[in-house]
Design a protein around this motif. Structure first.
Motif, PDB file in Angstrom:
ATOM      1  N   SER A 173       0.832  -1.190   0.000  1.00 51.70           N
ATOM      2  CA  SER A 173       0.000   0.000   0.000  1.00 51.70           C
ATOM      3  C   SER A 173       0.873   1.249   0.000  1.00 51.70           C
ATOM      4  CB  SER A 173      -0.888   0.006   1.252  1.00 51.70           C
ATOM      5  OG  SER A 173      -1.512   1.244   1.413  1.00 51.70           O
ATOM      6  N   ARG A 174       0.608   2.148  -0.934  1.00 54.68           N
ATOM      7  CA  ARG A 174       1.403   3.377  -1.008  1.00 54.68           C
ATOM      8  C   ARG A 174       1.207   4.231   0.241  1.00 54.68           C
ATOM      9  NH1 ARG A 174       0.810   5.498  -7.215  1.00 54.68           N
ATOM     10  NH2 ARG A 174       1.248   3.506  -8.169  1.00 54.68           N
ATOM     11  N   ILE A 175      -0.033   4.284   0.712  1.00 53.48           N
ATOM     12  CA  ILE A 175      -0.327   5.067   1.908  1.00 53.48           C
ATOM     13  C   ILE A 175       0.186   4.329   3.141  1.00 53.48           C
ATOM     14  CG2 ILE A 175      -2.176   6.035   3.340  1.00 53.48           C
ATOM     15  CD1 ILE A 175      -1.970   7.503   0.738  1.00 53.48           C
ATOM     16  N   GLY A 176      -0.087   3.027   3.221  1.00 51.93           N
ATOM     17  CA  GLY A 176       0.241   2.252   4.419  1.00 51.93           C
ATOM     18  C   GLY A 176       1.717   2.169   4.725  1.00 51.93           C
ATOM     19  N   LYS A 177       2.568   2.186   3.713  1.00 56.06           N
ATOM     20  CA  LYS A 177       4.001   2.023   3.978  1.00 56.06           C
ATOM     21  C   LYS A 177       4.683   3.322   4.396  1.00 56.06           C
ATOM     22  CE  LYS A 177       5.568   2.433  -0.815  1.00 56.06           C
ATOM     23  NZ  LYS A 177       6.180   1.727  -1.920  1.00 56.06           N
ATOM     24  N   LEU A 178       4.004   4.467   4.271  1.00 59.52           N
ATOM     25  CA  LEU A 178       4.588   5.729   4.694  1.00 59.52           C
ATOM     26  C   LEU A 178       4.585   5.834   6.223  1.00 59.52           C
ATOM     27  CD1 LEU A 178       2.787   8.151   2.217  1.00 59.52           C
ATOM     28  CD2 LEU A 178       5.149   7.377   2.086  1.00 59.52           C
ATOM     29  N   PRO A 179       5.719   6.127   6.846  1.00 58.29           N
ATOM     30  CA  PRO A 179       5.712   6.306   8.304  1.00 58.29           C
ATOM     31  C   PRO A 179       5.115   7.659   8.682  1.00 58.29           C
ATOM     32  CG  PRO A 179       7.904   6.647   7.442  1.00 58.29           C
ATOM     33  CD  PRO A 179       7.046   6.226   6.281  1.00 58.29           C
ATOM     34  N   ILE A 180       4.588   7.744   9.884  1.00 57.29           N
ATOM     35  CA  ILE A 180       4.025   8.991  10.404  1.00 57.29           C
ATOM     36  C   ILE A 180       5.032   9.555  11.396  1.00 57.29           C
ATOM     37  CG2 ILE A 180       2.145  10.051  11.691  1.00 57.29           C
ATOM     38  CD1 ILE A 180       0.408   7.637  10.834  1.00 57.29           C
ATOM     39  N   SER A 181       5.506  10.770  11.162  1.00 56.86           N
ATOM     40  CA  SER A 181       6.428  11.376  12.120  1.00 56.86           C
ATOM     41  C   SER A 181       5.623  12.014  13.250  1.00 56.86           C
ATOM     42  CB  SER A 181       7.318  12.417  11.439  1.00 56.86           C
ATOM     43  OG  SER A 181       6.524  13.438  10.906  1.00 56.86           O
ATOM     44  N   ILE A 182       6.109  11.828  14.465  1.00 61.03           N
ATOM     45  CA  ILE A 182       5.423  12.341  15.645  1.00 61.03           C
ATOM     46  C   ILE A 182       5.997  13.718  15.968  1.00 61.03           C
ATOM     47  CG2 ILE A 182       4.899  11.942  18.067  1.00 61.03           C
ATOM     48  CD1 ILE A 182       5.409   8.939  17.509  1.00 61.03           C
ATOM     49  N   PRO A 183       5.185  14.789  15.886  1.00 58.37           N
ATOM     50  CA  PRO A 183       5.684  16.125  16.193  1.00 58.37           C
ATOM     51  C   PRO A 183       5.980  16.282  17.685  1.00 58.37           C
ATOM     52  CG  PRO A 183       3.471  16.214  15.217  1.00 58.37           C
ATOM     53  CD  PRO A 183       3.809  14.791  15.443  1.00 58.37           C
ATOM     54  N   SER A 184       6.754  17.314  18.016  1.00 60.41           N
ATOM     55  CA  SER A 184       7.059  17.552  19.423  1.00 60.41           C
ATOM     56  C   SER A 184       5.788  17.984  20.153  1.00 60.41           C
ATOM     57  CB  SER A 184       8.127  18.634  19.560  1.00 60.41           C
ATOM     58  OG  SER A 184       7.665  19.837  18.986  1.00 60.41           O
ATOM     59  N   GLY A 185       5.649  17.555  21.376  1.00 59.78           N
ATOM     60  CA  GLY A 185       4.455  17.870  22.161  1.00 59.78           C
ATOM     61  C   GLY A 185       3.346  16.851  22.006  1.00 59.78           C
ATOM     62  N   VAL A 186       3.575  15.815  21.204  1.00 63.08           N
ATOM     63  CA  VAL A 186       2.563  14.771  21.001  1.00 63.08           C
ATOM     64  C   VAL A 186       3.079  13.470  21.589  1.00 63.08           C
ATOM     65  CG1 VAL A 186       1.309  13.423  19.272  1.00 63.08           C
ATOM     66  CG2 VAL A 186       1.660  15.848  18.917  1.00 63.08           C
ATOM     67  N   THR A 187       2.244  12.810  22.389  1.00 57.26           N
ATOM     68  CA  THR A 187       2.615  11.511  22.946  1.00 57.26           C
ATOM     69  C   THR A 187       1.723  10.443  22.332  1.00 57.26           C
ATOM     70  OG1 THR A 187       1.107  11.821  24.808  1.00 57.26           O
ATOM     71  CG2 THR A 187       3.394  12.475  25.148  1.00 57.26           C
TER      72      THR A 187
END
Length: 184
Positions: A2-16
């Motif tokens: 999956s083109r969408i599924g294989k992209l990692p999500i970066s966690i911004p600062s201030g988010v847990t």
């Protein structure tokens, strides 16, 4: 893959982000959201990124792979930036006002329509002279916001002849020509 599924999500600062018992919880400055994830999708939260892997190449698992990645990405964006929808009431005599979380619509029916909004949604109404009334809705939950907007829009959908009804700001309504008189 999956083109969408294989992209990692970066966690911004201030988010847990926490993942436990197939439930992912995301907490940020705008609020806290959680989502159940199918056990067939493997979730890894490490090095400031969230990644998703599927256990099989079946069509069912391929579709869930991209779905859950998109849902979690919407959660991360929602708790950092939030979502905003603006609705416009087009029609003579159409009015809107709010008292706290209750909205009152006057849409040309014999009665007023009252809608109680969830506490997660912030509302603002604007009614200026010679301008169409506007409803501004904000929330960190994209799904809930879309559902409430669809409910509000269902009270008076835009019609194609005069363009009257409740529409999103910037939405183009496909217009139709009326009856042509004297066709013999």
């Amino acid at each position: 893959m999956s083109r969408i599924g294989k992209l990692p999500i970066s966690i911004p600062s201030g988010v847990t982000v926490s993942f436990k018992d197939n439930v992912i919880a995301v907490k940020g400055s705008k609020g806290e959201l959680s989502q159940w994830i199918d056990p067939s999708i493997e979730v890894k939260v490490e090095d400031g990124q969230i990644s998703f892997n599927r256990s099989s190449e079946d069509a069912e698992f391929r579709s869930k792979h991209g779905l859950y990645r998109a849902l979690v990405n919407n959660m991360v964006v929602g708790v950092t930036e939030g979502y905003r929808k603006t609705l416009e009431l087009v029609g003579v005599g159409y009015r809107v006002s709010n008292q706290g979380q209750t909205i009152e619509f006057s849409l040309g029916y014999t009665h007023a329509i009252f809608l109680q909004l969830p506490t997660e949604i912030k509302i603002e109404t604007k009614s200026e002279k010679n301008q169409n009334p506007i409803v501004i809705l904000e929330s960190c939950d994209k799904q809930l916001l879309g559902q409430v907007c669809a409910k509000i829009r269902s009270f008076r959908k835009p019609e194609p002849y005069k363009g009257k009804g409740i529409k999103f700001v910037g939405e183009q309504i496909r217009r139709k020509a009326g009856k042509s008189a004297g066709a013999k």
